[in-house]
Motif scaffolding. Structure first.
Motif, short mmCIF file in Angstrom:
data_model
loop_
_atom_site.label_atom_id
_atom_site.label_comp_id
_atom_site.label_asym_id
_atom_site.label_seq_id
_atom_site.Cartn_x
_atom_site.Cartn_y
_atom_site.Cartn_z
N ASP A 387 42.83 28.92 43.96
CA ASP A 387 41.42 28.83 43.58
C ASP A 387 41.00 30.12 42.87
OD1 ASP A 387 38.70 28.59 43.32
OD2 ASP A 387 38.33 27.94 45.38
N LEU A 388 40.92 30.04 41.54
CA LEU A 388 40.45 31.17 40.74
C LEU A 388 38.99 30.96 40.33
CD1 LEU A 388 41.46 33.85 39.44
CD2 LEU A 388 41.98 32.54 37.37
N ARG A 389 38.33 29.97 40.94
CA ARG A 389 36.96 29.63 40.54
C ARG A 389 35.90 30.16 41.50
NH1 ARG A 389 35.67 23.43 39.56
NH2 ARG A 389 37.45 23.77 38.19
N THR A 390 36.07 29.89 42.78
CA THR A 390 35.02 30.23 43.74
C THR A 390 34.78 31.75 43.76
OG1 THR A 390 35.73 28.35 45.10
CG2 THR A 390 34.27 29.98 46.12
N ASN A 391 33.52 32.14 43.63
CA ASN A 391 33.09 33.54 43.65
C ASN A 391 33.67 34.36 42.48
OD1 ASN A 391 31.71 33.04 46.11
ND2 ASN A 391 33.61 33.34 47.24
N LYS A 392 34.07 33.68 41.42
CA LYS A 392 34.54 34.35 40.21
C LYS A 392 33.55 34.04 39.08
CE LYS A 392 38.61 36.11 41.45
NZ LYS A 392 39.00 37.53 41.27
#
Length: 498
Positions: A387-392
């Motif tokens: 997961d490179l999406r959440t909080n990025k």
């Protein structure tokens, strides 16, 4: 000018773009005109000492014939060259297919020829140098105009990370059925030349140049950018590595490949697309009917998933960028996911952050799967998700995605190692870990075999201090609204057709 010579030429080329922009020429159109002129100049250089190769273009149409003319005679002759070469076969015909002389001011055309293209000895440059100049021009065009090259431009940092984990070899044949400006094919070629050139003999190097990269691109104007991009980086022009103007989804090309690396066009609704005589796209509202597809659907992205799996040979591997709806949509989507999970080893999913694509409103992922022989037992044993999406939070200009942002994913992937050796970074003791796995039974039990999997806490929902900057937040809201509008438009169009 400051900076290295490559960047100096890119900056000089881009300074002309702003002048032509004032004359009404788009950045994409400008890049096309550079392509035509650059090809003619290099064709001329190849026919001169020390190369002394047979002329690709006859004297009455060559670079020298442009240099010898001025004013309206130059503009008329330039138009004649483009019209004539557009009817040629092979790589020349592909580069000049449906070419249009967009530069209306003869003085500007002359300045572009004399001041930008003529002073540089392009053939004397190393392939990677002149290729980097052209790639820099494409990158700037994409940055300045999302409706130009941008919609065909996958972030190069993402491409590099995907290629790094796929590890192409010089014996491979690599395909991108929606190649845009050629980013995946070029990165795979550069990876091989960097890693394996020392061990390759002359025949293997020749094969790498002639039979490694294979692509398709529906839009001829974009295909010519891809062809030139590959050519400038050292990939042979004949046979032409890119097929343009044909809808790759319409039928199987008749060949299979070791690697498929692709980011198909965004947008859900699918139809047969044809390039008209004027170079514009025309659409016939007919869904694809292919015997080698698992199911019939008008969803373009689902059709591309079906298409790419038919392109793999019996040991082929694929990395494909897909939007979120491919992971959770029911009906045809569920049918395709369940078949893919059973007949292929779907081993990795990379959840991409928002704000990294030039086309706005995109929530996308990279799905990795390997071809396997037929058997009753499902081939997917365990799906690993990063997961490179959440909080990025990324933006194209103020906080662009860097290759270093993908370092942990590449390390977790363990390129070249058996998937069984992977180790999760997530655990109950480390709930912030971005890398974890799910076995086939867990996925098979999920409603509709939903692969839209996430587990990290969204900190922006809990603490206002973790909210992105106002401009980033506004962009994310605008992107979500745009995506919703596109969904509603697709539904409305579907209802109207019924």
């Amino acid at each position: 000018m400051s900076g290295n010579p490559t960047q100096q030429i890119v900056n000089k080329a881009w300074s002309f773009a702003h002048v032509l922009r004032d004359d009404g020429l788009s950045y994409m159109a400008y890049t096309e005109q550079i392509t035509f002129l650059l090809f003619l100049k290099m064709a001329h250089e190849q026919s001169q000492p020390p190369y002394n190769r047979p002329a690709l273009v006859e004297a009455e149409l060559d670079w020298a014939s442009l240099l010898a003319r001025d004013g309206e005679e130059l503009e008329t002759h330039y138009r004649h060259i483009l019209n004539t070469l557009a009817n040629r076969t092979g790589m020349i015909g592909e580069v000049f297919k449906r070419a249009r002389p967009e530069i209306q001011n003869p003085a500007t055309l002359k300045k572009l020829i004399v001041d930008l293209i003529e002073p540089v000895e392009w053939m004397a440059m190393q392939a990677d140098v002149k290729g980097d100049i052209y790639e820099g021009l494409l990158s700037k065009s994409a940055t300045e105009s999302s409706k130009g090259a941008g919609q065909y431009f996958t972030p190069r940092e993402l491409i590099r990370a995907i290629v790094d984990v796929m590890q192409p070899h010089h014996s491979d044949r690599v395909c991108d059925p929606a190649c845009g400006t050629g980013g995946f094919l070029l990165s795979a070629y550069q990876y091989v030349t960097d890693k394996h050139s020392a061990e390759m003999d002359s025949d293997e190097k020749k094969r790498l140049s002639r039979d490694f990269a294979h692509g398709s691109e529906l839009v001829p104007a974009t295909a010519r950018l891809a062809i030139m991009n590959l050519y400038l980086h050292g990939i042979a022009a004949d046979p032409c590595p890119i097929a343009s103007g044909a809808d790759s989804l319409a039928k199987h090309p008749g060949e299979r490949y070791d690697l498929v690396l692709t980011n198909p066009p965004f947008g859900k609704k699918s139809s047969i697309s044809i390039v008209g005589e004027d170079g514009d796209l025309e659409k016939e509202e007919t869904a694809y009917e292919r015997q080698d597809f698992w199911t019939t659907t008008k969803n373009k992205q689902l059709n591309f998933v079906q298409h790419v799996r038919t392109l793999l040979n019996d040991r082929g591997r694929c990395a494909i960028v897909v939007p979120d709806n491919v992971l959770f949509e029911g009906g045809a989507g569920e049918t395709i996911r369940r078949n893919l999970l059973r007949q292929f080893d779907v081993h990795t999913l990379l959840r991409l952050p928002t704000g990294i694509f030039y086309a706005q409103g995109v929530k996308a992922n990279v799905l990795f799967f390997d071809a396997k022989p037929g058997r009753e037992k499902p081939w997917t044993d365990r799906l690993w998700v990063y997961d490179l999406r959440t909080n990025k939070h990324f933006t194209l200009k103020t906080n662009p995605l860097k290759r270093a942002d993908l370092d942990e994913f590449v390390a977790c992937y363990q390129p070249g190692e058996p998937y069984a050796k992977r180790e999760a970074t997530w655990s109950e003791d480390n709930p912030e870990g971005r890398w974890r796995s799910y076995d086939f039974e867990e996925i098979d039990r999920r409603d509709k075999a939903n692969l839209d999997i996430f587990w990290l806490r969204d900190k922006s929902l809990e603490d206002s201090e973790d909210l992105p900057e106002p401009d980033e937040l506004a962009r994310e809201i605008a992107d979500d609204l745009q995506t919703a509008l596109e969904e509603f438009a697709a539904i409305a169009s579907e209802l109207e057709s019924k």
